[in-house]
Design a protein around this motif. Structure first.
Motif, mmCIF file in Angstrom:
data_model
loop_
_atom_site.group_PDB
_atom_site.id
_atom_site.type_symbol
_atom_site.label_atom_id
_atom_site.label_comp_id
_atom_site.label_asym_id
_atom_site.label_seq_id
_atom_site.Cartn_x
_atom_site.Cartn_y
_atom_site.Cartn_z
ATOM 1 N N PRO A 166 0.844 -1.208 0.000
ATOM 2 C CA PRO A 166 0.000 0.000 0.000
ATOM 3 C C PRO A 166 0.870 1.245 0.000
ATOM 4 C CG PRO A 166 -0.838 -1.604 1.570
ATOM 5 C CD PRO A 166 0.475 -2.146 1.073
ATOM 6 N N ALA A 167 0.448 2.259 -0.743
ATOM 7 C CA ALA A 167 1.294 3.428 -0.984
ATOM 8 C C ALA A 167 1.746 4.095 0.312
ATOM 9 C CB ALA A 167 0.541 4.432 -1.861
ATOM 10 N N ALA A 168 0.840 4.258 1.254
ATOM 11 C CA ALA A 168 1.199 4.950 2.497
ATOM 12 C C ALA A 168 2.238 4.163 3.288
ATOM 13 C CB ALA A 168 -0.052 5.173 3.341
ATOM 14 N N ARG A 169 2.060 2.834 3.322
ATOM 15 C CA ARG A 169 3.000 2.021 4.076
ATOM 16 C C ARG A 169 4.368 2.004 3.401
ATOM 17 N NH1 ARG A 169 1.672 -4.019 6.503
ATOM 18 N NH2 ARG A 169 3.285 -3.977 8.114
ATOM 19 N N ALA A 170 4.381 1.907 2.082
ATOM 20 C CA ALA A 170 5.651 1.925 1.359
ATOM 21 C C ALA A 170 6.376 3.249 1.569
ATOM 22 C CB ALA A 170 5.403 1.680 -0.129
ATOM 23 N N GLN A 171 5.638 4.349 1.528
ATOM 24 C CA GLN A 171 6.261 5.658 1.742
ATOM 25 C C GLN A 171 6.828 5.770 3.147
ATOM 26 O OE1 GLN A 171 6.534 8.118 -0.714
ATOM 27 N NE2 GLN A 171 7.976 8.942 0.782
ATOM 28 N N LEU A 172 6.105 5.230 4.135
ATOM 29 C CA LEU A 172 6.579 5.262 5.513
ATOM 30 C C LEU A 172 7.873 4.465 5.668
ATOM 31 C CD1 LEU A 172 6.190 5.983 8.509
ATOM 32 C CD2 LEU A 172 4.751 3.932 8.717
ATOM 33 N N ILE A 173 7.920 3.277 5.080
ATOM 34 C CA ILE A 173 9.123 2.443 5.174
ATOM 35 C C ILE A 173 10.313 3.149 4.539
ATOM 36 C CG2 ILE A 173 10.168 0.291 4.351
ATOM 37 C CD1 ILE A 173 7.389 -1.005 4.629
ATOM 38 N N TYR A 174 10.095 3.717 3.362
ATOM 39 C CA TYR A 174 11.183 4.409 2.663
ATOM 40 C C TYR A 174 11.673 5.615 3.473
ATOM 41 C CZ TYR A 174 13.892 6.350 -1.211
ATOM 42 O OH TYR A 174 14.910 6.823 -1.992
ATOM 43 N N THR A 175 10.730 6.348 4.069
ATOM 44 C CA THR A 175 11.108 7.516 4.870
ATOM 45 C C THR A 175 11.916 7.093 6.094
ATOM 46 O OG1 THR A 175 9.134 8.714 4.145
ATOM 47 C CG2 THR A 175 10.219 9.505 6.144
ATOM 48 N N GLN A 176 11.504 6.007 6.742
ATOM 49 C CA GLN A 176 12.231 5.526 7.912
ATOM 50 C C GLN A 176 13.645 5.066 7.531
ATOM 51 O OE1 GLN A 176 9.437 2.587 9.354
ATOM 52 N NE2 GLN A 176 8.699 3.971 10.971
ATOM 53 N N LEU A 177 13.769 4.387 6.390
ATOM 54 C CA LEU A 177 15.092 3.960 5.938
ATOM 55 C C LEU A 177 15.976 5.171 5.645
ATOM 56 C CD1 LEU A 177 14.190 0.979 3.556
ATOM 57 C CD2 LEU A 177 15.342 0.827 5.763
ATOM 58 N N THR A 178 15.376 6.187 5.029
ATOM 59 C CA THR A 178 16.144 7.394 4.710
ATOM 60 C C THR A 178 16.584 8.114 5.979
ATOM 61 O OG1 THR A 178 14.930 7.654 2.632
ATOM 62 C CG2 THR A 178 16.088 9.576 3.461
ATOM 63 N N THR A 179 15.684 8.206 6.945
ATOM 64 C CA THR A 179 16.035 8.863 8.209
ATOM 65 C C THR A 179 17.165 8.123 8.912
ATOM 66 O OG1 THR A 179 13.761 9.650 8.457
ATOM 67 C CG2 THR A 179 15.133 9.617 10.427
ATOM 68 N N ALA A 180 17.065 6.788 8.946
ATOM 69 C CA ALA A 180 18.130 5.999 9.566
ATOM 70 C C ALA A 180 19.445 6.161 8.816
ATOM 71 C CB ALA A 180 17.720 4.529 9.616
ATOM 72 N N ALA A 181 19.384 6.211 7.483
ATOM 73 C CA ALA A 181 20.602 6.367 6.689
ATOM 74 C C ALA A 181 21.247 7.730 6.947
ATOM 75 C CB ALA A 181 20.270 6.209 5.204
ATOM 76 N N ARG A 182 20.435 8.779 7.023
ATOM 77 C CA ARG A 182 20.986 10.113 7.313
ATOM 78 C C ARG A 182 21.625 10.140 8.703
ATOM 79 N NH1 ARG A 182 21.463 12.527 2.447
ATOM 80 N NH2 ARG A 182 19.444 12.788 1.393
ATOM 81 N N GLY A 183 21.014 9.429 9.645
ATOM 82 C CA GLY A 183 21.593 9.360 10.970
ATOM 83 C C GLY A 183 22.947 8.670 10.971
ATOM 84 N N GLU A 184 23.094 7.608 10.184
ATOM 85 C CA GLU A 184 24.384 6.918 10.085
ATOM 86 C C GLU A 184 25.432 7.839 9.468
ATOM 87 O OE1 GLU A 184 25.258 3.930 11.149
ATOM 88 O OE2 GLU A 184 23.278 3.435 11.951
ATOM 89 N N GLN A 185 25.024 8.591 8.440
ATOM 90 C CA GLN A 185 25.963 9.528 7.821
ATOM 91 C C GLN A 185 26.390 10.608 8.816
ATOM 92 O OE1 GLN A 185 24.163 11.044 4.191
ATOM 93 N NE2 GLN A 185 25.502 9.716 2.974
ATOM 94 N N ALA A 186 25.442 11.106 9.608
ATOM 95 C CA ALA A 186 25.773 12.134 10.591
ATOM 96 C C ALA A 186 26.743 11.611 11.644
ATOM 97 C CB ALA A 186 24.488 12.642 11.256
ATOM 98 N N ALA A 187 26.694 10.282 11.866
ATOM 99 C CA ALA A 187 27.593 9.670 12.839
ATOM 100 C C ALA A 187 28.951 9.332 12.236
ATOM 101 C CB ALA A 187 26.953 8.414 13.426
ATOM 102 N N GLY A 188 29.140 9.673 10.955
ATOM 103 C CA GLY A 188 30.434 9.472 10.331
ATOM 104 C C GLY A 188 30.539 8.312 9.368
ATOM 105 N N ASP A 189 29.435 7.636 9.077
ATOM 106 C CA ASP A 189 29.491 6.517 8.126
ATOM 107 C C ASP A 189 29.760 7.062 6.724
ATOM 108 O OD1 ASP A 189 28.724 4.291 6.338
ATOM 109 O OD2 ASP A 189 27.951 3.374 8.175
ATOM 110 N N PRO A 190 30.771 6.528 6.012
ATOM 111 C CA PRO A 190 31.130 7.081 4.700
ATOM 112 C C PRO A 190 30.249 6.599 3.556
ATOM 113 C CG PRO A 190 32.619 5.294 5.256
ATOM 114 C CD PRO A 190 31.729 5.486 6.459
#
Length: 456
Positions: A166-190
């Motif tokens: 479902p579109a809303a659930r897919a968008q939520l999953i993608y947003t959560q993955l993006t937020t987690a990825a940005r957090g890893e980058q902020a912590a220094g992940d290259p």
């Protein structure tokens, strides 16, 4: 080209009609969906297309030749592309029958205004939502029932894992993955955001912990939970890894099984030939050796070094554990013409039924997915295995098709099987390599086969 596509649609619709009204008239009255599937399978075999593609074309053809004749006429005249046609058919779902012809004409008027297929798709969808907003809940329910996860092999040791959600659930999953990825980058992940999204998703699904390694290593180690392996030219093995990971910091993972074919030379680093991942294709020797580190079980396979033909196999006492493991490597997929269903999730079938005297041996067994197993069992399609691993199919329309195994079997094994009992084994040709040195009687007369029931 568009005129030819229109003629193909007419022929496909005629084919469905013949199957329903002539070949399977009684079944068609009780189960029209079954006769449609049989007609689509025949069309897929003739056109050499995947079954689902043939079903889509035949479904489109049925609509074009019944409720959307104006769209068919536009395709035949060349004013519409097949992309336009598919949009008209898609947007016409659940439109009231009395209003269907008028809505079709409205869509064709928009398509005729010089719209490309992608431009027309956007406009047609807006027209549909504006004209029939009350049908959106019905269409969403139908679409929701089609949710699924798909695996599609790609190049260079990679595959696409995708999910229809479902579109809303897919968008939520993608947003959560993006937020987690940005957090890893902020912590220094290259790693890049795209890399991090993929690695985080894989880590969440396979139960591992993110440790900053490359995504390829993470995925490969995850797959190494359990491997089923054969070797070419000398002994190799089938692998079932334990449920606990080699790294103490990770939680136990569920037991699973995959198949990898690798030569002993590559396994021990003597050469760098690619290995074969069952259901995918060639993988790098580094990945194969990484998978081998967690191997728990081996099945020996002997292959001719010049032709890669299988000469003989290691056997286990029970048929499902030994013979089935080898048959999965031999077949690779369902053996029905054009079917790509992985053998791991297919069913083993006796080509000559067990109840009719068929033996439980490699030259009378093949993998079939559940649908095609049913087609054969009910007699719609008939199969014969004249040579080990080579299946000849006869369709309801009387055509014959041949399917070859993923891995070929050397003729020498067939000749050995013919010399059962106390007959002396035939002399092996000089160009036929026998690196393991198993005796012919040890291959030709496996007592564990004859006392066991069929493997399903």
């Amino acid at each position: 080209m568009r005129w030819a596509q229109a003629q193909q649609a007419k022929v496909l619709h005629r084919m469905e009609t013949v199957f329903r009204d002539d070949l399977f008239q009684d079944i068609g009255r009780e189960d029209p969906g079954l006769t449609f599937s049989l007609a689509a399978e025949e069309a897929a075999a003739i056109l050499r297309l995947p079954t689902n593609t043939a079903k889509m074309l035949m479904s489109d053809a049925g609509q074009l030749c019944s409720t959307h004749t104006a769209t068919l006429a536009g395709l035949e005249a060349g004013t519409l592309s097949y992309g336009h046609v598919q949009t008209v058919l898609d947007q016409s779902q659940n439109v009231p029958e009395a209003e269907l012809a008028g809505f079709e004409q409205d869509q064709l008027a928009v398509a005729a205004a010089g719209q490309t297929p992608s431009q027309f798709r956007v406009k047609a969808r807006r027209m549909r939502e504006k004209t029939y907003p009350e049908t959106i809940s019905v269409r969403h329910k139908t679409a929701f029932e089609q949710r699924r996860v798909c695996l599609a092999p790609d190049e260079d040791g990679m595959s696409w894992l995708s999910a229809l959600l479902p579109a809303a659930r897919a968008q939520l999953i993608y947003t959560q993955l993006t937020t987690a990825a940005r957090g890893e980058q902020a912590a220094g992940d290259p790693r890049r955001v795209d890399e991090l999204r993929a690695d985080i998703l894989a880590d969440l699904l396979d139960g591992g912990e993110r440790d900053g390694r490359e995504g390829a290593d993470t995925v490969a180690d995850a797959a190494a939970e359990s491997v089923d392996r054969g070797a070419s030219s000398t002994q190799g093995g089938a692998v079932n890894a334990g449920s606990e990971s080699a790294t103490g910091g990770r939680e136990a993972r569920a037991r699973a099984e995959i198949l990898v074919l690798i030569t002993a030379e590559t396994l021990f680093g003597a050469d760098e030939q690619p290995a074969e991942l069952h259901g995918y294709g060639p993988i790098s020797p580094e990945t194969a050796r990484r998978l081998a580190r967690q191997a728990a079980h081996w099945t020996a396979v002997e292959r001719h070094p010049g032709t890669d033909e299988i000469l003989r196999i290691g056997r286990r006492r029970k048929v499902p554990a030994g013979l089935q493991r080898w048959l999965r490597a031999r077949d690779g997929t369902c053996r029905f013409p054009g079917c790509r269903t992985n053998a791991v999730i297919s069913e083993l079938d006796h080509t000559k039924p067990w109840s009719h005297g068929g033996t439980t041996d490699h030259d009378n067994l093949e993998h079939l997915c559940r649908r095609h197993h049913m087609f054969k069992t009910r007699g719609f399609w008939k199969a014969r295995q004249h040579s080990p691993g080579i299946i000849e199919w006869t369709s309801p329309g009387g055509r014959t098709y041949r399917t070859d195994p993923h891995l070929s079997l050397a003729p020498s094994l067939t000749s050995r099987q013919a010399n059962r009992g106390n007959s002396p084994a035939p002399r092996q040709p000089e160009n036929q390599v026998d690196p393991i040195g198993l005796t012919a009687s040890g291959i030709a007369d496996p007592p564990e086969y004859e006392g066991d029931p069929p493997p399903f």
